[in-house]
Motif scaffolding. Structure first.
Motif, PDB file in Angstrom:
ATOM      1  N   ILE A   8      -0.857 -20.923  25.945  1.00  0.00           N
ATOM      2  CA  ILE A   8       0.202 -19.131  26.385  1.00  0.00           C
ATOM      3  C   ILE A   8      -0.127 -18.659  27.238  1.00  0.00           C
ATOM      4  O   ILE A   8       1.582 -18.133  27.566  1.00  0.00           O
ATOM      5  CB  ILE A   8      -0.129 -19.003  24.449  1.00  0.00           C
ATOM      6  N   ARG A  12       3.377 -17.067  29.528  1.00  0.00           N
ATOM      7  CA  ARG A  12       3.566 -15.973  29.776  1.00  0.00           C
ATOM      8  C   ARG A  12       3.638 -16.061  31.210  1.00  0.00           C
ATOM      9  O   ARG A  12       4.578 -15.148  32.043  1.00  0.00           O
ATOM     10  CB  ARG A  12       2.598 -15.006  29.453  1.00  0.00           C
ATOM     11  N   ASP A  22       9.060 -11.255  28.713  1.00  0.00           N
ATOM     12  CA  ASP A  22       7.504 -11.420  28.174  1.00  0.00           C
ATOM     13  C   ASP A  22       8.809 -11.447  26.639  1.00  0.00           C
ATOM     14  O   ASP A  22       9.672 -10.427  25.908  1.00  0.00           O
ATOM     15  CB  ASP A  22       6.992 -10.672  27.583  1.00  0.00           C
ATOM     16  N   THR A  25       6.448 -13.813  20.022  1.00  0.00           N
ATOM     17  CA  THR A  25       5.227 -15.426  19.963  1.00  0.00           C
ATOM     18  C   THR A  25       4.544 -15.314  18.582  1.00  0.00           C
ATOM     19  O   THR A  25       3.779 -13.956  18.939  1.00  0.00           O
ATOM     20  CB  THR A  25       4.238 -15.667  20.970  1.00  0.00           C
ATOM     21  N   THR A  26       5.754 -15.373  17.815  1.00  0.00           N
ATOM     22  CA  THR A  26       4.674 -16.200  17.125  1.00  0.00           C
ATOM     23  C   THR A  26       4.194 -17.451  16.954  1.00  0.00           C
ATOM     24  O   THR A  26       4.661 -18.287  17.117  1.00  0.00           O
ATOM     25  CB  THR A  26       5.783 -15.674  15.744  1.00  0.00           C
ATOM     26  N   TYR A  40      -5.307 -15.734  19.998  1.00  0.00           N
ATOM     27  CA  TYR A  40      -4.087 -15.842  20.390  1.00  0.00           C
ATOM     28  C   TYR A  40      -3.483 -14.666  20.198  1.00  0.00           C
ATOM     29  O   TYR A  40      -2.962 -14.665  21.560  1.00  0.00           O
ATOM     30  CB  TYR A  40      -3.779 -15.980  18.721  1.00  0.00           C
ATOM     31  N   VAL A  45      -0.434 -13.408  21.635  1.00  0.00           N
ATOM     32  CA  VAL A  45       0.905 -13.826  20.586  1.00  0.00           C
ATOM     33  C   VAL A  45       0.722 -12.943  19.100  1.00  0.00           C
ATOM     34  O   VAL A  45      -0.446 -11.621  19.449  1.00  0.00           O
ATOM     35  CB  VAL A  45       0.344 -15.277  19.883  1.00  0.00           C
TER      36      VAL A  45
END
Length: 75
Positions: A8, A12, A22, A25-26, A40, A45
């Protein structure tokens, strides 16, 4: 397993390197573990959703209480 926190972060970083904004995020169906949820969050996230099984009302409410504790414990 869950998506690597490093992956992740890498996505990014690539966006930033390319001058791209950016993106929110889910994580869908995240692992209900405080350390995972915290990881996360540290990776940027914004939302983690959990799967909730279909159960009788009292059991569903108890499961929601458990999930709330996970989120609270994750910081």
């Amino acid at each position: 397993g869950h998506t690597s926190f490093d992956e992740i972060r890498r996505v990014r970083d690539v966006l930033a390197e390319r001058g791209k904004p950016d993106v929110p995020t889910t994580v869908f169906g995240g692992e209900p573990d405080p350390d995972v949820v915290a990881g996360y969050a540290e990776a940027g996230v914004e939302r983690v959703t959990f799967l909730l099984p279909t159960l009788p009302e009292s059991e569903t409410l108890a499961k929601l209480d458990e999930l709330a504790k996970v989120v609270t414990a994750s910081g």
